[in-house]
Scaffold this motif. Structure first.
Motif, mmCIF file in Angstrom:
data_model
loop_
_atom_site.group_PDB
_atom_site.id
_atom_site.type_symbol
_atom_site.label_atom_id
_atom_site.label_comp_id
_atom_site.label_asym_id
_atom_site.label_seq_id
_atom_site.Cartn_x
_atom_site.Cartn_y
_atom_site.Cartn_z
ATOM 1 N N CYS A 4 25.378 -40.222 16.389
ATOM 2 C CA CYS A 4 25.634 -41.043 17.568
ATOM 3 C C CYS A 4 24.371 -41.106 18.425
ATOM 4 C CB CYS A 4 26.783 -40.448 18.385
ATOM 5 S SG CYS A 4 27.064 -41.311 19.954
ATOM 6 N N PRO A 5 23.906 -42.307 18.795
ATOM 7 C CA PRO A 5 22.696 -42.415 19.606
ATOM 8 C C PRO A 5 22.890 -41.913 21.032
ATOM 9 C CG PRO A 5 23.653 -44.581 19.264
ATOM 10 C CD PRO A 5 24.447 -43.622 18.444
ATOM 11 N N TRP A 6 24.130 -41.724 21.464
ATOM 12 C CA TRP A 6 24.396 -41.304 22.847
ATOM 13 C C TRP A 6 24.523 -39.785 22.961
ATOM 14 C CZ3 TRP A 6 23.124 -45.473 25.106
ATOM 15 C CH2 TRP A 6 23.484 -46.712 24.592
ATOM 16 N N CYS A 7 25.283 -39.153 22.052
ATOM 17 C CA CYS A 7 25.511 -37.706 22.172
ATOM 18 C C CYS A 7 24.847 -36.907 21.054
ATOM 19 C CB CYS A 7 26.996 -37.402 22.206
ATOM 20 S SG CYS A 7 27.883 -37.787 20.674
ATOM 21 N N SER A 8 24.253 -37.585 20.081
ATOM 22 C CA SER A 8 23.542 -36.968 18.949
ATOM 23 C C SER A 8 24.435 -36.145 18.032
ATOM 24 C CB SER A 8 22.380 -36.102 19.444
ATOM 25 O OG SER A 8 21.468 -36.883 20.173
ATOM 26 N N ASP A 14 35.152 -44.688 15.071
ATOM 27 C CA ASP A 14 36.508 -45.206 15.106
ATOM 28 C C ASP A 14 36.482 -46.504 15.883
ATOM 29 O OD1 ASP A 14 39.259 -45.449 14.888
ATOM 30 O OD2 ASP A 14 39.623 -44.214 16.689
ATOM 31 N N ASN A 15 36.520 -47.659 15.176
ATOM 32 C CA ASN A 15 36.403 -48.985 15.804
ATOM 33 C C ASN A 15 35.129 -49.105 16.635
ATOM 34 O OD1 ASN A 15 38.817 -49.965 14.718
ATOM 35 N ND2 ASN A 15 40.010 -49.122 16.405
ATOM 36 N N GLN A 16 34.027 -48.674 16.073
ATOM 37 C CA GLN A 16 32.696 -48.719 16.691
ATOM 38 C C GLN A 16 32.611 -47.885 17.966
ATOM 39 O OE1 GLN A 16 31.797 -52.947 17.093
ATOM 40 N NE2 GLN A 16 30.552 -52.819 15.223
ATOM 41 N N VAL A 17 33.448 -46.841 18.076
ATOM 42 C CA VAL A 17 33.423 -45.936 19.226
ATOM 43 C C VAL A 17 33.233 -44.517 18.718
ATOM 44 C CG1 VAL A 17 34.765 -45.032 21.167
ATOM 45 C CG2 VAL A 17 34.903 -47.446 20.592
ATOM 46 N N CYS A 18 32.329 -43.790 19.367
ATOM 47 C CA CYS A 18 32.093 -42.393 19.012
ATOM 48 C C CYS A 18 33.290 -41.567 19.471
ATOM 49 C CB CYS A 18 30.821 -41.891 19.680
ATOM 50 S SG CYS A 18 30.549 -40.113 19.473
ATOM 51 N N PRO A 19 33.919 -40.788 18.583
ATOM 52 C CA PRO A 19 35.070 -39.980 19.003
ATOM 53 C C PRO A 19 34.689 -38.816 19.925
ATOM 54 C CG PRO A 19 34.547 -39.574 16.703
ATOM 55 C CD PRO A 19 33.651 -40.678 17.150
ATOM 56 N N GLU A 20 33.413 -38.431 19.947
ATOM 57 C CA GLU A 20 32.970 -37.316 20.794
ATOM 58 C C GLU A 20 32.725 -37.756 22.236
ATOM 59 O OE1 GLU A 20 32.546 -34.037 19.915
ATOM 60 O OE2 GLU A 20 33.516 -34.588 18.027
ATOM 61 N N CYS A 21 31.864 -38.777 22.428
ATOM 62 C CA CYS A 21 31.459 -39.171 23.789
ATOM 63 C C CYS A 21 32.140 -40.451 24.264
ATOM 64 C CB CYS A 21 29.942 -39.329 23.874
ATOM 65 S SG CYS A 21 29.285 -40.678 22.881
ATOM 66 N N HIS A 23 31.477 -43.504 23.667
ATOM 67 C CA HIS A 23 30.588 -44.652 23.870
ATOM 68 C C HIS A 23 30.717 -45.608 22.689
ATOM 69 C CE1 HIS A 23 28.324 -42.428 26.981
ATOM 70 N NE2 HIS A 23 28.000 -43.647 27.389
ATOM 71 N N GLU A 24 30.558 -46.882 22.978
ATOM 72 C CA GLU A 24 30.558 -47.880 21.912
ATOM 73 C C GLU A 24 29.214 -47.806 21.183
ATOM 74 O OE1 GLU A 24 31.767 -52.514 21.316
ATOM 75 O OE2 GLU A 24 30.752 -51.974 23.169
ATOM 76 N N VAL A 25 29.258 -47.795 19.871
ATOM 77 C CA VAL A 25 28.052 -47.731 19.059
ATOM 78 C C VAL A 25 27.967 -49.014 18.251
ATOM 79 C CG1 VAL A 25 26.803 -46.449 17.294
ATOM 80 C CG2 VAL A 25 28.241 -45.225 18.928
ATOM 81 N N LEU A 26 27.004 -49.855 18.615
ATOM 82 C CA LEU A 26 26.811 -51.126 17.938
ATOM 83 C C LEU A 26 25.691 -50.999 16.913
ATOM 84 C CD1 LEU A 26 27.060 -53.447 21.051
ATOM 85 C CD2 LEU A 26 28.842 -52.936 19.385
ATOM 86 N N PRO A 27 25.601 -51.940 15.964
ATOM 87 C CA PRO A 27 24.547 -51.864 14.951
ATOM 88 C C PRO A 27 23.141 -51.813 15.553
ATOM 89 C CG PRO A 27 26.197 -53.453 14.284
ATOM 90 C CD PRO A 27 26.554 -53.018 15.664
#
Length: 117
Positions: A4-8, A14-21, A23-27
């Motif tokens: 994940c680029p936000w929380c590493s 899950d539907n382009q969302v990090c389950p940890e933080c 945040h939406e993760v786009l390509p």
């Protein structure tokens, strides 16, 4: 799994969302092939946004009277009417920008420039 680029964290999206933080993760967030020219542009944009309000005004200043680009910036605070006048509470702040060549003064409201109303 991706990082994940936000929380590493190493996660499965899950539907382009990090389950940890959450945040939406786009390509485009996952694209690590940034060229040196692109990274220089990104650094410039970050540095430009990190400048104080006074520095941003000074960098963009051009006198509307004579066209000179050097200025002096000072802040003034004033009280309003009613209770603020009685108790000498100065809650109106303004920036006075003076041209260093002709002395022409422009007045800015920093609350509006910072996006506050």
């Amino acid at each position: 799994m991706i990082e994940c680029p936000w929380c590493s964290s190493q996660v499965v999206l899950d539907n382009q969302v990090c389950p940890e933080c959450k945040h939406e993760v786009l390509p485009e967030h996952l694209d690590t092939s940034i060229t040196s020219q692109d990274s220089d542009q990104l650094e410039y944009e970050v540095d430009k946004n990190d400048l104080s309000l006074e520095d941003r005004i000074a960098n963009q200043f051009k006198c509307s009277k004579c066209g000179h680009d050097e200025c002096d910036i000072n802040e003034v605070a004033m009280n309003g009417t009613g209770l603020s006048k009685i108790f000498d509470i100065e809650y109106h702040h303004f920036l006075y920008v003076s041209c260093m060549q002709c002395g022409f003064v422009e007045i800015y409201n920093p609350n509006i420039l910072n996006g506050k109303r």
